[in-house]
Design a protein around this motif. Structure first.
Motif, PDB file in Angstrom:
ATOM      1  N   ALA A  46       0.835  -1.207   0.000  1.00 55.46           N
ATOM      2  CA  ALA A  46       0.000   0.000   0.000  1.00 55.46           C
ATOM      3  C   ALA A  46       0.866   1.253   0.000  1.00 55.46           C
ATOM      4  N   GLY A  47       1.946   1.225   0.783  1.00 61.16           N
ATOM      5  CA  GLY A  47       2.851   2.371   0.834  1.00 61.16           C
ATOM      6  C   GLY A  47       3.519   2.644  -0.502  1.00 61.16           C
ATOM      7  N   ALA A  48       3.894   1.562  -1.201  1.00 60.37           N
ATOM      8  CA  ALA A  48       4.554   1.723  -2.504  1.00 60.37           C
ATOM      9  C   ALA A  48       3.612   2.372  -3.518  1.00 60.37           C
ATOM     10  N   ALA A  87      -3.860   4.146  -2.030  1.00 62.62           N
ATOM     11  CA  ALA A  87      -4.012   2.769  -1.565  1.00 62.62           C
ATOM     12  C   ALA A  87      -4.187   2.741  -0.060  1.00 62.62           C
ATOM     13  N   ALA A  88      -4.779   1.650   0.436  1.00 66.32           N
ATOM     14  CA  ALA A  88      -4.954   1.455   1.877  1.00 66.32           C
ATOM     15  C   ALA A  88      -4.788  -0.028   2.200  1.00 66.32           C
ATOM     16  N   HIS A  89      -4.459  -0.299   3.438  1.00 62.69           N
ATOM     17  CA  HIS A  89      -4.227  -1.666   3.912  1.00 62.69           C
ATOM     18  C   HIS A  89      -5.294  -2.067   4.924  1.00 62.69           C
ATOM     19  N   LEU A  90      -5.733  -3.330   4.863  1.00 56.03           N
ATOM     20  CA  LEU A  90      -6.664  -3.903   5.830  1.00 56.03           C
ATOM     21  C   LEU A  90      -6.084  -5.189   6.396  1.00 56.03           C
ATOM     22  N   ASP A  91      -6.288  -5.437   7.673  1.00 56.43           N
ATOM     23  CA  ASP A  91      -5.971  -6.745   8.237  1.00 56.43           C
ATOM     24  C   ASP A  91      -6.944  -7.051   9.366  1.00 56.43           C
ATOM     25  N   GLY A  92      -6.776  -8.207  10.008  1.00 57.87           N
ATOM     26  CA  GLY A  92      -7.711  -8.642  11.038  1.00 57.87           C
ATOM     27  C   GLY A  92      -7.770  -7.732  12.247  1.00 57.87           C
TER      28      GLY A  92
END
Length: 443
Positions: free
Chosen positions: A234-236, A244-249
């Motif tokens: 996402a950072g790249a 961009a964005a990141h998702l996790d549990g």
């Protein structure tokens, strides 16, 4: 008004009802990703509750409950007669769970796990119904221990041809480095050199450049091998001006909903994750899948590769496979013959053993680093993945693997099916003839 089902959906419901009339107790409906599984489930639940019967609906992740509950409500299911429950919770509270008249298991390929079987054993006289796109466990086992018949009607290729799923283009690297292959005494490539060439832990190709080249400006979901890698991905993209964005549990619910809404509103183009956007997870329509996570799980591969194939007129889904998963599993719409029986790895599509999360008891692939159910972090094994950014991806137009056939000879009901099985396994026709004699299909 209840939903109006497509003809193939009506047929699946009809076949399911007929299976109970024929004496089966635990059918499993096999419906490809995008076939409208939740609609079919809700229609069966509606008919069940209409008769005053209780339904126990099992899921393996909490966020899936609100999604299916909303579908049930829209299809006029009597929710006062439905109990939605996470399998981990129900298995610990069996004495407090009202006895249902039907147990429905979502993502039924998880059904061999101990937590599910504990529920099935406790309510051993209650009919069950499972739904899955891939009726095979992550260790290659069929579902014969928990289901007694597979109910099928259409496959992914049919759904594409009839405009229920979008067509797609698939891009992947040439996975094997031929410079590393060595000939054995029979002038064939040695199995050792092939294995070494195929098992390099690499991500092939420049991820940003290939996105711009193949799907510039499209909404994309990326699947990464770890939470750290997902954040870096996402950072790249952000560093190159692509939002961009990141998702996790562990992403808080409110933040997760905000991110998904931003993706829906096209304020974010890239949604990076590990396994959180997988089975049953409702995300807005997107056209592009970027695979940065190698997997030997056929179930996981199909769920991820087909995530961008929701139909829209004029749409073509783009699948950018940087890790060569297609070389292990074939194309998403390959013809696959399923069986309830356990399969050996040589038959194609067999998968690695599973491990169980010590926090929420969810069964996950052995290579998982963070539990998609609760966010528990597993000990890291095997190091990280190298990057070969100079590699170029090529469009894959034909499946690199033979037809995946999970059947055994006993599953075949005619000589034609036996000949097809022999062909798909690379056997000579004489094998089919011998099997037919053994099974009494010919005298």
């Amino acid at each position: 008004m209840p939903f109006k089902l497509y003809d193939y959906q009506k047929t699946l419901v009809k076949k399911t009802r007929q299976s109970y009339a024929d004496g089966y107790k635990a059918p499993c409906v096999v419906a490809p990703c995008g076939a409208g599984k939740s609609v079919i489930i809700s229609d069966i639940a509606r008919m069940t509750t209409k008769k005053g019967n209780r339904v126990l609906f099992l899921v393996h992740r909490r966020e899936l409950i609100s999604q299916i509950e909303e579908t049930f409500l829209k299809n006029e299911v009597d929710l006062s007669l439905v109990q939605f429950g996470m399998v981990q919770t129900i298995s610990r509270r069996l004495e407090k769970t009202p006895k249902p008249q039907l147990i429905i298991t979502d993502e039924n390929h998880h059904g061999l796990a101990g937590s599910y079987r504990k529920i099935y054993d406790y309510f051993s006289d209650v009919p069950r119904l499972g739904f899955t796109a891939t009726p095979i466990r992550m260790n290659g086992s069929g579902l014969g221990d928990v289901n007694d018949i597979l109910i099928e009607e259409v496959d992914a290729k049919w759904l594409i041809e009839n405009q229920y799923l979008s067509p797609y283009k698939y891009y992947a690297p040439k996975l094997i480095d031929t410079d590393k292959l060595k000939l054995n005494s029979l002038r064939e490539f040695s199995s050792t050199s092939v294995e070494q060439a195929m098992n390099e832990r690499k991500i092939y190709g420049d991820v940003i450049n290939h996105y711009r080249k193949l799907a510039d400006g499209e909404q994309a979901i990326t699947y990464c091998h770890s939470v750290e890698a997902s954040k870096e991905t996402a950072g790249a993209f952000n560093n190159h001006g692509i939002k961009a964005a990141h998702l996790d549990g562990k992403t808080p619910k409110d933040e997760r909903e905000k991110i998904i809404q931003s993706f829906r509103d096209r304020e974010i183009q890239i949604l990076a994750n590990v396994d959180i956007i997988g089975e049953g997870f409702d995300v807005p329509d997107c056209s592009t899948i970027i695979m940065l996570r190698p997997t030997q799980s056929l179930s996981l591969y199909i769920q991820q590769s087909m995530r961008g194939m929701r139909y829209r007129p004029g749409k073509t889904s783009i699948i950018i496979d940087h890790v060569g998963n297609v070389n292990e599993h074939g194309l998403p719409d390959d013809e696959r013959h399923w069986s309830l029986k356990k399969q050996q790895k040589a038959s194609g599509g067999a998968e690695n053993p599973v491990k169980q999360c010590e926090s929420c008891f969810m069964a996950v692939p052995s290579q998982t680093r963070e539990c998609p159910g609760c966010g528990h972090e597993f000990a890291i094994e095997g190091g990280d993945y190298d990057h070969d950014e100079s590699a170029e991806l090529e469009e894959v137009k034909e499946s690199p693997v033979i037809t995946i056939d999970f059947r055994e000879p006993e599953d075949c009901k005619s000589m034609k099916e036996l000949y097809d099985l022999a062909k798909n396994r690379g056997y000579k026709p004489g094998w089919a003839y011998y099997q037919a004699k053994h099974l009494g299909l010919i005298s």
